[in-house]
Design a protein around this motif. Structure first.
Motif, PDB file in Angstrom:
ATOM      1  N   VAL B  73       0.854  -1.192   0.000  1.00  0.00           N
ATOM      2  CA  VAL B  73       0.000   0.000   0.000  1.00  0.00           C
ATOM      3  C   VAL B  73       0.884   1.234   0.000  1.00  0.00           C
ATOM      4  CG1 VAL B  73      -1.726   1.283   1.300  1.00  0.00           C
ATOM      5  CG2 VAL B  73      -1.818  -1.216   1.249  1.00  0.00           C
ATOM      6  N   ASN B  74       0.563   2.170  -0.874  1.00  0.00           N
ATOM      7  CA  ASN B  74       1.241   3.460  -0.861  1.00  0.00           C
ATOM      8  C   ASN B  74       0.186   4.532  -1.080  1.00  0.00           C
ATOM      9  OD1 ASN B  74       2.638   5.875  -1.673  1.00  0.00           O
ATOM     10  ND2 ASN B  74       4.468   4.611  -1.944  1.00  0.00           N
ATOM     11  N   GLU B  75       0.089   5.458  -0.155  1.00  0.00           N
ATOM     12  CA  GLU B  75      -0.995   6.454  -0.227  1.00  0.00           C
ATOM     13  C   GLU B  75      -0.859   7.364  -1.438  1.00  0.00           C
ATOM     14  OE1 GLU B  75      -3.689   6.336   1.356  1.00  0.00           O
ATOM     15  OE2 GLU B  75      -3.119   4.832   2.860  1.00  0.00           O
ATOM     16  N   ARG B  76       0.340   7.449  -2.023  1.00  0.00           N
ATOM     17  CA  ARG B  76       0.501   8.276  -3.228  1.00  0.00           C
ATOM     18  C   ARG B  76       0.250   7.450  -4.487  1.00  0.00           C
ATOM     19  NH1 ARG B  76       5.815   9.363  -3.559  1.00  0.00           N
ATOM     20  NH2 ARG B  76       6.243   7.900  -1.887  1.00  0.00           N
ATOM     21  N   GLY B  77      -0.168   6.208  -4.324  1.00  0.00           N
ATOM     22  CA  GLY B  77      -0.398   5.331  -5.472  1.00  0.00           C
ATOM     23  C   GLY B  77       0.798   4.414  -5.648  1.00  0.00           C
ATOM     24  N   VAL B  78       0.545   3.133  -5.936  1.00  0.00           N
ATOM     25  CA  VAL B  78       1.664   2.176  -6.030  1.00  0.00           C
ATOM     26  C   VAL B  78       2.406   2.281  -7.349  1.00  0.00           C
ATOM     27  CG1 VAL B  78       0.791   0.492  -4.385  1.00  0.00           C
ATOM     28  CG2 VAL B  78       0.074   0.352  -6.775  1.00  0.00           C
ATOM     29  N   VAL B  79       1.793   2.949  -8.357  1.00  0.00           N
ATOM     30  CA  VAL B  79       2.494   3.068  -9.639  1.00  0.00           C
ATOM     31  C   VAL B  79       3.464   4.246  -9.562  1.00  0.00           C
ATOM     32  CG1 VAL B  79       2.257   3.290 -12.134  1.00  0.00           C
ATOM     33  CG2 VAL B  79       0.551   2.032 -10.844  1.00  0.00           C
ATOM     34  N   ASN B  80       4.606   4.011  -8.935  1.00  0.00           N
ATOM     35  CA  ASN B  80       5.701   4.986  -8.927  1.00  0.00           C
ATOM     36  C   ASN B  80       6.989   4.183  -8.990  1.00  0.00           C
ATOM     37  OD1 ASN B  80       7.013   4.629  -6.162  1.00  0.00           O
ATOM     38  ND2 ASN B  80       4.858   4.873  -5.617  1.00  0.00           N
TER      39      ASN B  80
END
Lengths: 279, 773
Positions: B73-80
């Protein structure tokens, strides 16, 4: 074991007298792994000027359920280069009859591929980056069918030993780029240079797939005005030890040097397969 | 028979003790071979149709029964770039862990993505190399959100969560693999959070915890009981003998269980605590022995007299206990059956020890030491005499109240029964393995997080089966499957459905240059067949094999559920039945459920009915024993009432508080039968003896409340203390058992002592008619 006796039997009857004298002498022990593999590729994937075969693949699950693929294969070697062209016409299963698949293969770069889907009458180019993926759901990959770029692995001759009663080189091939296997061992017949057995090891260093050449026949064909014998693997099995799944392949009606033309391997024939070769 | 045993023990104490030690060493030698089993599928026998069908479905569709899910989980979105790089690294490292099924690890870098680009078809892993430019990232985002197959499986609708699904070999240990995966996780989070969930993690973590809890709580329970015994009787010898009987029964029963090749399951891991509590029965023998020794002053005589006096009550209370546990053997749930038989066996061992080892130990004591310890004990008892005397007088006052206010107490009891009945009516039967962990545990919070963000961690299969081959290529069939999927997705706990239809529609779209209007089922069998063949030409074989069988006669709809509750699957089955009623499948095809979620549902029902039937079997057996012991239908029935009352109140509370009626709770109802009945047996036996001697009803009742009543309370407190330590366990079933056993024992002691005098007073005419005066 049975298969190896059979191989020996067939070879002793037909292959040896027909082979040129220079080829019967196995090369010295100093032969390099890469050199053996090059000869293997020549013997296994590119004999003759062209080739035609009826192929029957049986996909067998661990608990014995079967799926059938049957197709006609045409292969043409470009005389001016090491390029090859393949044409596959699917006959079974019944609902895919008429699907065709064409590959233009180049030794050191990605091949070009086309597929024809008759139900929607569409020809589509197919990306070729998936050389390591399963060929039509079988245990063989595309590379297992048409050969892998020799330079993609480092090859070394591990030892020489008998497999059954055939003298073999055992060559270890390690991929330079990560792929689905980390190590492959090939048992290559010292005389025919055909692979009699291959073992593929996965990233956990466990044996995952095993290839065996179960039957080798000599196919006699005209070559340069005289009859020549081409030792050909006509029955082979690839078994996945992890899933228990296996694929058994039988080649029938194998013929070499039948006079295939480059023109057959075009998009036009994908829609209308050449009747002379494919009935 | 028993008398002869006692005679032998008295005559040859050393032989008896030696034999006990040798047999114990024999059983004890089996203990190192201990194994655990926490797989819920093993709750039902291997021959059960549900289990066999489930295995068949898994084999046919090449499904893996044990799959871990690593949520990222990444609050900035996992597509980075950072997160994708980590996903790629983690996936390849996870594939190297032995026991992980390399070929079927599913995540961004391994899941097949069918695309068309510049007119070129490709079946490739979604993420082949970590994108470096913003453009590439945007293209990946588009691919992820466009293909419905990915939604809620490997990407959450908000793009903030993804998962790597990690199937493991059936022989691998889920916890060990989970621990190795946790070691791979980066030390610095940098905005990424990782959650490891899935049935095998829960199961094997549970197994490891089980050992810890068993090793921790059994000794603590033993210590607590020893300390309590000290305060009650002030005799080291008594404590030692009690513990010896307990240890021997534990070693024999666990040794036998392991010897017979059974693994230790959640229930049997609790048997040591139960046996320790049951072993407190030997207290009666010591108590009586010390009493007699003071009177006769001769060791041999005192042992024989004590055994003659308490032999029968000890025999009956141990027999009822053994019967209560043994009646668990009629359930179809294997671990419960084994647990019941193991503890029943252990109880019989305690019974045997009571008539052999205990008198033998007493015989080995030197009379000098005995005199001394009795002196000390008497002094101490005098020193501590005041509160005990005060308690006794309190108990006799209590007795008076009970006798006088019999009607009020009975009426109050009826009100409580009515309230309990209302509570019992509201009981919700549910087994949720994840809830066996505490709410803030790593396993449960990972499960919660994954269920909130993605499709769900519990899996079910609906297998559509047609009598005809190639039926699953028929567009009419596919349309019904699609309709069923849409109907099921309306259920709030169904997070994701997936079937062959999803592939067919997607390929139709991709073949037609990614035109979204072609995202539909094509109109002919040939098209479907050729699309699937095209897909199978380069996709991982398992992609297709997971959803259709080889002859295309069966299709598998894979459901992800957001809850491990049995109710979620029940809802799925109801919605499936409703859909099929309105839309019969072509050629009379049928739908059959499987998968762990369905398994839990079936098992759930087995728990209820299995426990109900063994409960009634237990009731019948205990009643028969009571009739045999009291030689009277009325007295037998009366002895049973306090227990019934206790159970009604306990389960009333379960219903009213909304606690799930799960396996540990269900099992408790049956086994509490045999243990809690002891108090009533003692009370009734002592009262009848006293009444036979004095013939004064009121006096006999008050005396019984005051004297044997005290013993009953002491016994109950001892039991309750032993079990109460389990409240501090990390696993909820232990807490449940601790709280329930403690409250059942306390409540049944209270109901025995308060209700029995009132009831005897009320029904004195009927009850006392045949009593000899």
């Amino acid at each position: 074991m049975k298969a190896h006796y059979w191989i020996a039997f067939v070879l002793s009857l037909s292959l040896l007298p027909a082979t040129a004298p220079g080829e019967t002498q196995p090369p010295g022990p100093q032969i390099a792994g890469a050199e053996i593999m090059e000869k293997e590729q020549q013997a296994f994937y590119s004999q003759g000027k062209d080739m035609k075969a009826e192929i029957r693949m049986e996909l067998v699950t661990a608990d014995g359920k079967k799926r059938l693929r049957s197709l006609t294969m045409l292969r043409w070697n470009d005389p001016g280069s090491k390029d090859q062209k393949y044409f596959l016409y699917f006959r079974e299963p019944a609902d895919v009859r008429g699907m065709t698949f064409m590959v233009w293969k180049y030794p050191a770069r990605e091949s070009d591929r086309w597929i024809y889907v008759p139900a929607v009458d569409l020809v589509r180019r197919v990306a070729a980056r998936d050389a390591r993926s399963s060929f039509v759901g079988s245990d063989f990959t595309y590379e297992d069918i048409s050969g892998r770029n020799l330079a993609a692995d480092s090859h070394s001759l591990l030892r020489e030993e008998k497999l059954g009663d055939r003298d073999c080189y055992v060559v270890e091939s390690v991929p330079k780029e990560p792929t689905d296997y980390v190590r492959r061992l090939s048992w290559i017949d010292k005389i025919t240079f055909l692979p009699l057995k291959e073992e593929y090891y996965d990233v956990q260093k466990e044996l995952t797939r095993v290839f065996t050449a179960d039957r080798i026949e000599s196919i006699v064909a005209a070559a340069g005005g005289e009859q020549k014998s081409f030792p050909t693997v006509t029955r082979r099995t690839m078994k996945n030890l992890k899933t228990g799944h296996r694929t058994e392949v039988a080649f029938t009606a194998v013929a070499y040097n039948i006079g295939l033309q480059d023109a057959v391997f075009t998009e036009r024939y994908l829609r209308n397969p050449p009747e002379r070769w494919i009935k | 028979m028993l008398n002869r045993l006692v005679q032998f023990a008295i005559a040859r104490p050393k032989t008896v003790i030696g034999a006990a030690v040798i047999i114990t060493i024999l059983f004890g030698s089996q203990l190192p071979k201990i194994t655990t089993d926490t797989d819920p599928k093993h709750m039902l026998p291997i021959t059960s149709p549900v289990r066999q069908y489930n295995d068949q479905v898994e084999r046919e569709f090449e499904l893996h029964p044990d799959v871990l899910a690593l949520g990222i989980v990444n609050e900035r979105g996992v597509v980075n770039k950072q997160t994708l790089g980590r996903i790629a690294d983690l996936t390849s490292q996870i594939q190297r862990i032995p026991g992980v099924i390399v070929r079927d690890v599913t995540g961004f870098t391994t899941i097949d993505d069918v695309t068309v680009q510049g007119g070129e078809l490709a079946v490739r892993p979604l993420l082949e190399r970590v994108p470096q430019s913003e453009e590439e990232l945007a293209s990946l985002r588009r691919k992820l959100f466009e293909n419905p197959a990915f939604m809620n499986r490997i990407i959450s609708p908000d793009g903030k969560a993804t998962a790597i699904y990690i199937p493991i070999e059936p022989t691998a240990n889920g916890k060990e693999i989970a621990d190795r995966i946790r070691k791979l996780l980066p030390d610095r989070s940098d905005g990424d959070r990782f959650y490891l969930a899935g049935d095998p993690v829960a199961r094997d973590t549970f197994g490891a915890e089980m050992f810890r809890q068993m090793g921790l709580f059994s000794p603590i329970a033993g210590m607590v009981m020893a300390i309590a015994l000290w305060f009650m009787f002030r005799s080291v010898l008594l404590i030692a003998a009690n513990m010896a009987a307990a240890m021997i029964s534990i070693i024999w029963s666990m040794g036998l269980l392991i010897w017979l090749g059974y693994p230790v399951h959640i229930m049997s891991s609790m048997s040591p605590v139960f046996l320790m509590a049951i072993a407190t029965d030997t207290v009666h023998i010591f108590n009586e022995f010390f009493f007699r020794y003071r009177e006769v002053g001769k060791k041999k005589q005192a042992v024989a007299d004590a055994m003659a006096a308490v032999g029968t009550p000890v025999l009956y209370s141990d027999l009822t206990t053994a019967v209560g546990f043994a009646s668990l053997a009629i359930t179809s749930i294997i671990p419960v059956r084994i647990f019941g038989l193991a503890v029943a066996f252990g109880t019989l061992v305690i019974l045997l020890m009571s008539f052999t080892l205990v008198p033998a130990i007493l015989m080995l004591l030197s009379e000098k030491k005995l005199d001394k310890s009795i002196e000390v004990a008497d002094n101490k008892a005098i020193g501590a005499g005041a509160p005990i005397a005060g308690k006794a007088s309190f108990l006799s006052r209590l007795g008076e109240v009970c006798v006088r206010r019999g009607k009020i107490i009975a009426a109050l009891g009826c009100v409580l029964l009515v309230i309990s009945a209302a509570g019992i009516y509201r009981i919700r039967v549910n087994n949720n393995m994840v809830h066996w962990f505490k709410s803030n545990s790593a396993v449960r919070s990972a499960d919660r997080e994954m269920n909130q963000r993605l499709g769900g961690t519990s899996t079910a299969y609906l297998v559509v089966q047609s009598p005809n081959e190639n039926a699953m290529k028929d567009p009419a069939m596919l349309r019904e499957i699609e309709g069923l999927q849409r109907a099921l997705e309306k259920a709030p706990l169904v997070g994701k459905t997936f079937s062959v239809v999803d592939y067919v529609k997607w390929i139709n779209r991709v073949l037609h240059n990614d035109d979204p209007s072609f995202y539909r089922i094509p109109d002919s069998l040939e098209k479907v067949g050729q699309y699937l063949f095209l897909f199978g030409m380069s996709a991982k074989p398992s992609d297709l094999n997971n959803v259709v069988d080889y002859p295309f006669q069966k299709a598998n709809i894979i459901l992800q559920l957001k809850s491990w509750d049995a109710g979620a699957m029940k809802d799925v089955l109801a919605k499936t039945a409703a859909y099929l009623n309105a839309h019969p499948l072509p050629a009379g095809a049928t739908v059959k459920p499987a998968g762990i979620a369905y398994f839990n549902l079936v098992w759930n029902q087995e728990v209820l009915w299995g426990m109900l039937s063994s409960f009634f079997a237990g009731v019948a057996l205990v009643l028969i024993l009571l009739f045999a012991q009291t030689r009277s239908l009325l007295w037998g029935g009366l002895s049973f009432l306090p227990l019934l009352f206790t159970i009604a109140i306990i389960y009333g509370v379960v219903g009213l508080t909304g606690k799930d009626f799960d396996m540990p709770v269900a099992v408790l109802s049956t086994l509490s039968l045999g243990m809690a009945i002891d108090f009533a047996i003692h009370f009734v036996a002592r009262f009848r003896k006293r009444y036979g001697e004095s013939a004064d009803l009121q006096d006999a009742l008050i005396w019984t409340v005051a004297r044997p009543g005290k013993g009953i309370f002491l016994n109950a407190v001892l039991f309750a203390l032993g079990f109460s330590v389990m409240v501090f366990a990390d696993l909820t079933p232990y807490i449940t058992v601790g709280v329930f056993m403690a409250s059942i024992m306390l409540l049944s002691s209270v109901t025995s002592v308060i209700y029995l005098p009132g009831l005897i007073q009320l029904f004195r005419k009927q009850l006392l008619k045949g009593e000899k005066r």
